[in-house]
Design a protein around this motif. Sequence first.
Motif, PDB file in Angstrom:
ATOM      1  N   UNK A 180       0.833  -1.208   0.000  1.00 17.72           N
ATOM      2  CA  UNK A 180       0.000   0.000   0.000  1.00 17.72           C
ATOM      3  C   UNK A 180       0.866   1.256   0.000  1.00 17.72           C
ATOM      4  N   UNK A 181       0.537   2.216  -0.874  1.00 14.30           N
ATOM      5  CA  UNK A 181       1.329   3.437  -0.945  1.00 14.30           C
ATOM      6  C   UNK A 181       0.510   4.652  -1.349  1.00 14.30           C
ATOM      7  N   UNK A 182      -0.828   4.511  -1.444  1.00 17.17           N
ATOM      8  CA  UNK A 182      -1.662   5.677  -1.682  1.00 17.17           C
ATOM      9  C   UNK A 182      -1.353   6.367  -2.989  1.00 17.17           C
ATOM     10  N   UNK A 192      -1.308  12.040  -9.065  1.00 15.20           N
ATOM     11  CA  UNK A 192      -0.294  11.195  -8.426  1.00 15.20           C
ATOM     12  C   UNK A 192       0.880  12.063  -7.996  1.00 15.20           C
ATOM     13  N   UNK A 193       1.390  11.785  -6.772  1.00 17.39           N
ATOM     14  CA  UNK A 193       2.273  12.747  -6.122  1.00 17.39           C
ATOM     15  C   UNK A 193       3.656  12.167  -5.810  1.00 17.39           C
ATOM     16  N   UNK A 194       4.491  13.039  -5.230  1.00 21.38           N
ATOM     17  CA  UNK A 194       5.882  12.736  -4.894  1.00 21.38           C
ATOM     18  C   UNK A 194       5.979  11.554  -3.921  1.00 21.38           C
ATOM     19  N   UNK A 195       6.955  10.665  -4.104  1.00 24.04           N
ATOM     20  CA  UNK A 195       7.131   9.559  -3.147  1.00 24.04           C
ATOM     21  C   UNK A 195       7.447  10.051  -1.734  1.00 24.04           C
ATOM     22  N   UNK A 370      -6.875   7.655   1.079  1.00 23.53           N
ATOM     23  CA  UNK A 370      -5.764   6.736   0.806  1.00 23.53           C
ATOM     24  C   UNK A 370      -4.483   7.124   1.548  1.00 23.53           C
ATOM     25  N   UNK A 371      -4.648   7.559   2.777  1.00 26.99           N
ATOM     26  CA  UNK A 371      -3.535   7.871   3.663  1.00 26.99           C
ATOM     27  C   UNK A 371      -3.987   7.647   5.099  1.00 26.99           C
ATOM     28  N   UNK A 372      -3.064   7.348   5.981  1.00 29.08           N
ATOM     29  CA  UNK A 372      -3.336   7.253   7.410  1.00 29.08           C
ATOM     30  C   UNK A 372      -2.493   8.316   8.107  1.00 29.08           C
ATOM     31  N   UNK A 373      -3.074   9.008   9.067  1.00 29.97           N
ATOM     32  CA  UNK A 373      -2.413  10.129   9.722  1.00 29.97           C
ATOM     33  C   UNK A 373      -1.751   9.718  11.038  1.00 29.97           C
ATOM     34  N   UNK A 393      -4.985   2.825   2.215  1.00 28.38           N
ATOM     35  CA  UNK A 393      -4.144   3.251   1.094  1.00 28.38           C
ATOM     36  C   UNK A 393      -4.039   2.151   0.033  1.00 28.38           C
ATOM     37  N   UNK A 394      -4.231   2.538  -1.201  1.00 26.73           N
ATOM     38  CA  UNK A 394      -4.196   1.566  -2.294  1.00 26.73           C
ATOM     39  C   UNK A 394      -2.765   1.201  -2.650  1.00 26.73           C
ATOM     40  N   UNK A 395      -2.633   0.122  -3.411  1.00 30.79           N
ATOM     41  CA  UNK A 395      -1.327  -0.313  -3.875  1.00 30.79           C
ATOM     42  C   UNK A 395      -1.448  -1.469  -4.844  1.00 30.79           C
TER      43      UNK A 395
END
Length: 602
Positions: A180-182, A192-195, A370-373, A393-395
């Motif tokens: 999973x990497x969102x 789609x964003x920066x790693x 698709x993120x955990x805080x 988060x998807x992956x």
Amino acid sequence: MKKTLLLLILFTAGIYSFAQWKPAGNKIQTKWAAQINVNNVLPEYPRPIMERKEWINLNGLWDFAIAPVGKAGSQLYNGKILVPFAIESGLSGVGKKLGKENELWYHREFSIPKKWSGHKVLLHFGAVDWKADVWVNDIKVGQHTGGYTPFSFDITPALKSGNNKLTVKVWDPTDHGYQPRGKQVNNPEGIWYTPVSGIWQTVWLEPVNEKHIEALKITPDIDRNILQVKALTNNLPANYRIEVKVFDGKQLAAKAQSINNQPIEINMPANTKYWSPDNPFLYTLEVSLWNGSQQLDKVHSYAAMRKYSMKRDAKGIVRLQLNNKDLFQFGPLDQGWWPDGLYTAPSDEALRYDIEKTKDLGFNMIRKHVKVEPARWYTHCDKLGMIVWQDMPNGDASPQWQARQYFDGSEKIRSAESEANFKKEWKEIMDYLYSYPSVGVWVPFNEAWGQFKTKEIVEWTKAYDPSRLVNPASGGNHYPVGDMLDLHHYPQPDLFLYDAQRATVLGEYGGIGLVMKEHLWEPNRNWGYVQFNSAKEVTDEYVKYAEQLKQLIRQGFSAAVYTQTTDVEIEVNGLMTYDREKIKVEEDRVRKVNREIVHILD
């Protein structure tokens, strides 16, 4: 004289630390970036749902090195990185991508206070993306996989007097792996964003006794007026006792005890106060572990009496309920990204700010997309009164494959390793967030991104946590499982499918864009579903959609999610700019219509 000399040394060390660090790159920053003190980074206690007095924060400047996979990095340290900011972020002071071919090595030293003598020492990590190996004094103390959940190791046997050496190695394949990497991709574009690689939440030390409380599982039951508290412990003898005290402010409201590792069921007072967005009342808890008359551990926590459920209304429409009353849940899609810290807010004030502005704008819910805080974000939601829909988060798929899958309606066939990892990480996320009152809905899949075995995953999710609702697949693929049918439609809201057996919700709509030139991630590249030229034009369109939504609520929608809280990288469809400097709508008008929507079922 000695005191003056000590102050001079500390002052000089502080100047030296600042000289070693400055934000990397030339991207926009938030106002909080300028307030960072490298000697006191994110100093707040990182786990407020279970707090002890004694702890040491290990955030700050660490040595780092990037080395090819399999090559020792400990001989290559040649720079400083500001923990806990990911290496790709500006606030790390590095601003470099890692890549699957490399490993990221961290190093720092620490010492243990003398008063901790006789205690176990736990080393905690808030989150590390993705695979972390950890050594203390060159002794391997543990390994963890998973980019979104906390983990800890007992490092006591590896410690020595004086300085201790901490080494962490991280490998993160981003979108070249199944994990999973969102929204992270190696080549950011569009949505789609920066790693984000490496340590991105607080690292800290904590002393505990040999027998201690490891975690709390808190479950309210308003129908029986009972609060259940399960203290998870490390193999306690049967005669050890757990005691829970519940306080309303400073006044003791209830208490109960158990032995034999049993959950404690606390009978709450007759005038129990319920938690809601309009009245986010929290009881404070003291949970103690006893061996006879000896107190071995005590942690401070909190709880809320609240219930998430569904019920048909007089017209036969399945409505979401809070505390057995219909409530239309309405909030923004919140991705939790920062231009300077990426996954990591530059300060706790910044972390809280987004939630406060969401509340100010009249919303009562946030979909965490698709993120955990970090834990403190959920505590802020608990205190401010924001219901949270929590995405997994998807992956396990490239963005291009995901887009094709959304249209062809197929399900992903994952490898056995990938399936096992998804289930492991999803369970860890649910365990991590179980006790936070604000979390009301689990969302295992979004728009078919890596979606697989939907029926099995949703039924397991529902069985594992029956206290919450399950939105099986926000935006599809759709299967008759779980508690909701979730539609996505841009830009205007539209009720194009309806499920008479479940709640029908609008999981995404909106995306009204406005370019504000001094607040862009990339000045010459931006994107939105629709774009306008002023806050008034954006607000006019927002209110138009809101009036349409009101009609669709009467016809069958039971919740809605507007895209989105802030601009993110080249997306310019936020209610705020990416740097949080500008609100892009007329706040009073948005607040007014939002409050009408959230109270439409009253």
